[in-house]
Design a protein around this motif. Structure first.
Motif, PDB file in Angstrom:
ATOM      1  N   ASN A 182     -87.954  29.919  98.237  1.00 39.17           N
ATOM      2  CA  ASN A 182     -87.180  30.843  96.928  1.00 39.17           C
ATOM      3  C   ASN A 182     -85.482  30.780  97.646  1.00 39.17           C
ATOM      4  OD1 ASN A 182     -89.393  31.030  95.488  1.00 39.17           O
ATOM      5  ND2 ASN A 182     -89.679  32.403  97.132  1.00 39.17           N
ATOM      6  N   ASP A 221     -93.778  28.284  92.219  1.00 40.09           N
ATOM      7  CA  ASP A 221     -94.412  29.612  91.955  1.00 40.09           C
ATOM      8  C   ASP A 221     -95.928  29.884  92.027  1.00 40.09           C
ATOM      9  OD1 ASP A 221     -94.799  31.537  91.120  1.00 40.09           O
ATOM     10  OD2 ASP A 221     -94.243  31.817  88.940  1.00 40.09           O
ATOM     11  N   ARG A 222     -96.099  30.402  93.005  1.00 35.30           N
ATOM     12  CA  ARG A 222     -97.518  30.462  93.081  1.00 35.30           C
ATOM     13  C   ARG A 222     -97.576  32.081  94.152  1.00 35.30           C
ATOM     14  NH1 ARG A 222    -102.925  26.553  92.630  1.00 35.30           N
ATOM     15  NH2 ARG A 222    -103.757  27.295  91.036  1.00 35.30           N
ATOM     16  N   LYS A 286     -87.538  32.675  87.707  1.00 35.63           N
ATOM     17  CA  LYS A 286     -88.062  33.077  88.665  1.00 35.63           C
ATOM     18  C   LYS A 286     -87.305  34.055  89.344  1.00 35.63           C
ATOM     19  CE  LYS A 286     -90.991  32.143  92.339  1.00 35.63           C
ATOM     20  NZ  LYS A 286     -91.022  32.422  93.585  1.00 35.63           N
ATOM     21  N   ASN A 291     -89.311  36.849  91.649  1.00 41.93           N
ATOM     22  CA  ASN A 291     -89.055  37.582  93.214  1.00 41.93           C
ATOM     23  C   ASN A 291     -88.316  39.041  93.719  1.00 41.93           C
ATOM     24  OD1 ASN A 291     -88.830  34.552  93.467  1.00 41.93           O
ATOM     25  ND2 ASN A 291     -89.651  35.262  94.653  1.00 41.93           N
ATOM     26  N   HIS A 294     -90.442  41.626  92.863  1.00 41.26           N
ATOM     27  CA  HIS A 294     -91.562  41.769  94.290  1.00 41.26           C
ATOM     28  C   HIS A 294     -90.799  42.271  95.602  1.00 41.26           C
ATOM     29  CE1 HIS A 294     -94.936  38.360  94.584  1.00 41.26           C
ATOM     30  NE2 HIS A 294     -95.149  39.214  93.373  1.00 41.26           N
ATOM     31  N   HIS A 363    -101.611  41.240  98.102  1.00 39.33           N
ATOM     32  CA  HIS A 363    -100.405  40.825  98.341  1.00 39.33           C
ATOM     33  C   HIS A 363     -99.849  41.990  98.891  1.00 39.33           C
ATOM     34  CE1 HIS A 363     -96.301  38.381  97.289  1.00 39.33           C
ATOM     35  NE2 HIS A 363     -96.777  38.075  98.153  1.00 39.33           N
ATOM     36  N   LYS A 375     -83.177  38.141 101.312  1.00 39.38           N
ATOM     37  CA  LYS A 375     -83.927  37.492  99.791  1.00 39.38           C
ATOM     38  C   LYS A 375     -82.748  38.542  99.105  1.00 39.38           C
ATOM     39  CE  LYS A 375     -88.421  36.597 101.639  1.00 39.38           C
ATOM     40  NZ  LYS A 375     -90.037  37.571 101.465  1.00 39.38           N
ATOM     41  N   ARG A 379     -81.442  37.966  95.386  1.00 36.93           N
ATOM     42  CA  ARG A 379     -82.693  39.033  94.386  1.00 36.93           C
ATOM     43  C   ARG A 379     -81.554  40.019  93.338  1.00 36.93           C
ATOM     44  NH1 ARG A 379     -88.591  38.008  96.671  1.00 36.93           N
ATOM     45  NH2 ARG A 379     -88.229  36.104  97.441  1.00 36.93           N
TER      46      ARG A 379
HETATM   47  C1  CS2 Z   1     -92.467  36.858  97.785  1.00 35.16           C
HETATM   48  C2  CS2 Z   1     -92.458  35.298  97.146  1.00 35.16           C
HETATM   49  O1  CS2 Z   1     -92.690  37.137 100.063  1.00 35.16           O
HETATM   50  C3  CS2 Z   1     -91.905  36.701  98.675  1.00 35.16           C
HETATM   51  O2  CS2 Z   1     -90.880  37.250  99.284  1.00 35.16           O
HETATM   52  O3  CS2 Z   1     -91.562  37.090  96.771  1.00 35.16           O
HETATM   53  O4  CS2 Z   1     -93.786  34.613  98.280  1.00 35.16           O
HETATM   54  C4  CS2 Z   1     -93.511  35.146  96.048  1.00 35.16           C
HETATM   55  O5  CS2 Z   1     -95.016  35.508  95.946  1.00 35.16           O
HETATM   56  C5  CS2 Z   1     -93.699  33.975  95.561  1.00 35.16           C
HETATM   57  O6  CS2 Z   1     -92.361  33.596  95.206  1.00 35.16           O
HETATM   58  C6  CS2 Z   1     -94.120  33.568  94.227  1.00 35.16           C
HETATM   59  O7  CS2 Z   1     -94.279  32.232  93.678  1.00 35.16           O
END
Ligand code: CS2
Length: 469
Positions: A182, A221-222, A286, A291, A294, A363, A375, A379
């Protein structure tokens, strides 16, 4: 193995007859995400019988040992709100301990090998803030010494460079390296990292890579949480066999790719993969919307006492922070940057709310919180800077950084490639501390007093939610 599975046969290619496809893809980073994503896309391709994967682990051999016991087979559990569905995935023909660089070099130098895929984590590319290989990073220095002395390198990049040297020597010709981490512009990141390390070892190899290796950019993405013992039990109960390596993922999957495959590739489009000329708008959509949200939920949610994404999203304070961040991101996705691509942002946002609220997918925020310095660079920072360059505050993106700062000070341990530096920064106070933390994410932002002030003013926004009465 729990006692109730003792009598069940174990999944393998005798129990579940499926011929092993010949290895034509080598993967570095055998983990749950590789199996729910690239391995599943390859399994679903119409020409799956011609495309086997040899998947190498990273630091530990465990995942390879467990899969090897099952001839590479594993069950993908697609977990929807409405229930689970189970697929045995057969594309992994060989699962290997990443430390076995001899086998890696053998397979990469085989003429049949056409593609190398990577899920080695964002932090593994060891790029400095200038986008070039940080040749002073201790593990890069150590790998260069090992490469120079004929030893076995220990980082994924070092191993890949070692194997590409073997391909050059064998004359097996061009191939594609497909980055599935990512990162924005991840093909270029992979090229800079691989070619940078190769050149530092052997300039001839650097030149050969520039001529012969196509670096493909992708957006992957998943949502794939870590497998738990309960998942192993669920597979045993539903399928009647013992699978020690199932993987659980959401039903949704997406893969956008851009670049050349000089030695061919599987028909991943049969499973829904999309090939485009300009990937940047899809990558940003994405990385920022999914992300970015997230990471925001990971820090804000944990500060407010939540454990999973679904729990955090059900908290109005976290949801509001996500929506505000999405508004800022959207303002920079829909404009000129989209390059004509129809990104359908409102539908994408609505789908994300659904995906994040899937309470059957546990998750864990702690998993997402790792490697924050790397990250947030992809992001939060681009959205914050894009907003500020247009005269707006970028406060919603800055809040993600403030939440990370608060979280990193409160957490017992912080897993981050810069963990020592994060801890040192947290021993400072006030704006000094914020400046030092920001410098680990983006030195230019740290040099901007207004950004430091903005982030400092947002500290402490997320406090623990009052317990339900
Ligand atoms: C998450 C990703 O752990 C992380 O940083 O944002 O692993 C996320 O679940 C995947 O990119 C989804 O496709």
């Amino acid at each position: 193995m729990t006692a109730e599975h003792a009598g069940l046969p174990q999944l393998n290619r005798t129990l579940h007859p499926s011929p092993k496809p010949p290895v034509r893809i080598v993967h570095l980073g055998l983990g749950a995400f590789h199996r729910s994503h690239q391995a599943w896309y390859t399994h679903k391709a119409a020409d799956a019988a011609e495309w086997g994967i040899a998947a190498f682990t990273g630091r530990r051999p465990d995942a390879a040992l467990a899969l090897a016991e099952q001839d590479g087979l594993f069950t993908l559990v697609e977990r929807a709100d409405s229930g689970d569905s189970f697929t045995v995935v057969g594309s992994i023909a060989e699962a290997v301990d990443g430390a076995d660089v001899k086998r890696l070099a053998e397979l990469v130098s085989a003429p049949a090998t056409a593609v190398i895929t990577l899920t080695i984590t964002e932090a593994a590319y060891r790029l400095g803030t200038d986008g070039q290989l940080d040749a002073s990073a201790p593990d890069v220095v150590a790998d260069l010494a090992l490469l120079g002395s004929g030893g076995a390198p220990s980082t994924p990049l070092g191993r890949l460079v070692f194997a590409l040297a073997a391909r050059r020597a064998s004359g097996a010709g061009p191939l594609a390296v497909v980055c599935c981490d990512n990162l924005s512009d991840n093909g270029t990141v992979a090229r800079n990292a691989v070619a940078g390390l190769a050149r530092a070892w052997d300039t001839g190899l650097g030149a050969w890579i520039a001529e012969n290796v196509s670096f493909v950019s992708t957006s992957v993405d998943r949502i794939t949480p870590r497998t738990t013992d309960a998942d192993i039990d669920a597979v045993a109960q539903a399928c009647g066999y013992r699978d020690n390596s199932p993987v659980v993922a959401e039903p949704f999957a997406n893969w956008v790719l851009s670049g050349e495959f000089p030695a061919g590739r599987p028909r991943w489009e049969d499973a829904g993969a999309v090939f485009v000329d300009h990937i940047e708008p899809y990558e940003n959509r994405k990385l920022w919307l999914l992300n970015g949200a997230h990471s925001l939920l990971a820090y804000a949610g944990q500060l407010r006492g939540h454990t999973t994404v679904a729990e955090a999203l059900a908290d109005a304070v976290c949801l509001d922070a996500v929506e505000r961040f999405w508004d800022e991101a959207e303002a920079n996705l829909s404009s000129a940057g989209a390059g004509g691509a129809d990104l359908q942002i409102p539908a994408y946002r609505a789908a994300l709310l659904d995906r994040f609220s899937n309470a059957r997918i546990a998750h864990h925020l702690a998993q997402i919180a790792m490697d924050g310095s790397t990250k947030l660079r992809m992001r939060a920072v681009p959205v914050m800077l894009a907003e500020r360059s247009q005269g707006r505050s970028g406060a919603a993106a800055a809040l993600m950084i403030a939440a990370w700062a608060d979280f990193s000070a409160a957490a017992e341990t912080v897993q981050d490639p810069l963990a020592t530096e994060v801890a040192a920064a947290n021993r400072l106070s006030g704006t000094e501390r914020v400046r030092a933390l920001l410098a680990l994410v983006d030195p230019a932002a740290a040099a901007d007093a207004a950004v430091v002030e903005l982030v400092t003013g947002l500290l402490g926004t997320f406090v623990a939610a009052a317990p339900a009465t």
